[in-house]
Write a protein that holds these residues in place. Structure first.
Motif, PDB file in Angstrom:
ATOM      1  N   TRP A  52       0.877  -1.185   0.000  1.00  0.00           N
ATOM      2  CA  TRP A  52       0.000   0.000   0.000  1.00  0.00           C
ATOM      3  C   TRP A  52       0.903   1.221   0.000  1.00  0.00           C
ATOM      4  CZ3 TRP A  52      -0.625   4.562   2.358  1.00  0.00           C
ATOM      5  CH2 TRP A  52      -1.836   5.225   2.168  1.00  0.00           C
ATOM      6  N   GLU A 102       0.895   6.288  -4.140  1.00  0.00           N
ATOM      7  CA  GLU A 102       0.561   6.284  -5.561  1.00  0.00           C
ATOM      8  C   GLU A 102      -0.723   5.506  -5.839  1.00  0.00           C
ATOM      9  OE1 GLU A 102       5.021   6.698  -7.510  1.00  0.00           O
ATOM     10  OE2 GLU A 102       3.987   4.763  -7.527  1.00  0.00           O
ATOM     11  N   SER A 103      -0.854   4.324  -5.245  1.00  0.00           N
ATOM     12  CA  SER A 103      -2.006   3.473  -5.547  1.00  0.00           C
ATOM     13  C   SER A 103      -3.201   3.767  -4.646  1.00  0.00           C
ATOM     14  CB  SER A 103      -1.616   1.998  -5.392  1.00  0.00           C
ATOM     15  OG  SER A 103      -1.268   1.713  -4.055  1.00  0.00           O
ATOM     16  N   SER A 148      -4.296   2.017  -2.524  1.00  0.00           N
ATOM     17  CA  SER A 148      -5.037   0.770  -2.377  1.00  0.00           C
ATOM     18  C   SER A 148      -4.042  -0.339  -2.092  1.00  0.00           C
ATOM     19  CB  SER A 148      -5.834   0.450  -3.655  1.00  0.00           C
ATOM     20  OG  SER A 148      -4.956   0.282  -4.753  1.00  0.00           O
ATOM     21  N   VAL A 187      -2.281  -3.667  -3.061  1.00  0.00           N
ATOM     22  CA  VAL A 187      -1.922  -4.479  -4.224  1.00  0.00           C
ATOM     23  C   VAL A 187      -1.353  -5.796  -3.696  1.00  0.00           C
ATOM     24  CG1 VAL A 187      -0.496  -4.644  -6.282  1.00  0.00           C
ATOM     25  CG2 VAL A 187      -1.426  -2.422  -5.579  1.00  0.00           C
TER      26      VAL A 187
END
Length: 275
Positions: free
Chosen positions: A102, A105-106, A108, A110
């Protein structure tokens, strides 16, 4: 605030490099036993008071700040009370020894695919643990791995030793590795450890210096990574959040601090020098 000097020359060089070029440094921390005190119930773990704020200040001064933990990312986000820290560009969480990530950038989680052997091993654990002398032993389902905790057993160390060989056999039959820790035995995919996660972080940020803070046997792989990175020209510092339970880690450390309070004291000293 006085910043303690590492005991080894290599560790002192690592700290000097971090202080000299902080934007080219990567600092990484285990969660339990480093940022938060060890507790009998993992679900009750919380960061040591002042720790999140100190990490937040550090993340604004350092190239990258990461948590590398055996816990799932969601557990750290839930238990960590990270607040504004989780929104900082230079902060990331690597869960399940790097199988989950986490970051800013995301925004979320991954995840890598769940290895099939984990579900098969998990299904066999209830029968294996159904023994009077294993009363109090708890299973922590981490989705991509499964951990067996003995800290709340009637005799924690005896339970740990009694389970070591049966769990090793179970892991082997399902293509998993058995990794020991402080009153815990974890079944997880082979070749997954904090060292590989740390090297990926350093590579991603092109760091010229690195520090890792750990407290348990699972952190030895990260210490190994720091030593490999030193050989490649990256200055490194290994910090042990001191515990009598894991002398192997203390023996490898450049600096030993007194648990999470000592980690916080070191971070506050580092922040004072960098601001």
């Amino acid at each position: 605030m006085v910043l303690r000097t590492p005991d080894s020359a290599a560790g002192a060089a690592g700290l000097a490099a971090i202080l000299d070029r902080p934007r080219e440094a990567s600092l990484a921390f285990d969660f339990d036993g480093v940022l938060s005190p060890i507790v009998a119930d993992p679900g009750q773990s919380r960061p040591f008071p002042g720790m999140v704020a100190a990490l937040g200040r550090l993340a604004e001064l350092i190239g990258s700040v990461s948590i590398i933990t055996g816990r799932p990312v969601e557990a750290v986000l839930r238990l960590g009370d990270l607040g504004d820290l989780a929104a900082l560009e230079h902060f990331a969480i690597f869960g399940l020894y790097g199988m989950q990530r986490w970051d800013w950038e995301s925004r979320s989680v991954v995840s890598e695919p769940v290895p099939p052997g984990v579900a098969a091993a998990r299904a066999e654990l209830p029968a294996l643990l159904d023994r009077p002398h294993l009363r109090g032993v708890a299973v922590e389902d981490k989705a991509m791995s499964v951990a067996v905790h003995t800290r709340r057993a009637d005799e924690p160390q005896a339970a740990l030793e009694a389970l070591r060989e049966p769990l090793r056999e179970l892991a082997g039959r399902h293509g998993l590795a058995l990794e020991p820790g402080r009153m815990v035995l974890e079944l997880r995919p082979p070749g997954v450890d904090k060292g590989h996660a740390l090297e990926a972080i350093v590579g991603r940020h092109r760091a010229r210096s690195v520090a890792y803070f750990g407290d348990d046997l699972g952190d030895l792989a990260a210490f190994d990574a720091v030593e490999r990175l030193r050989e490649a020209g990256v200055a490194g510092l290994k910090v042990c959040s001191g515990s009598d339970e894991v002398p192997q880690l203390a023996a490898r450390a450049d600096l030993i601090v007194d648990g999470p309070p000592g980690v916080l004291e070191f971070l506050e000293g580092l922040n004072e020098r960098l601001k």
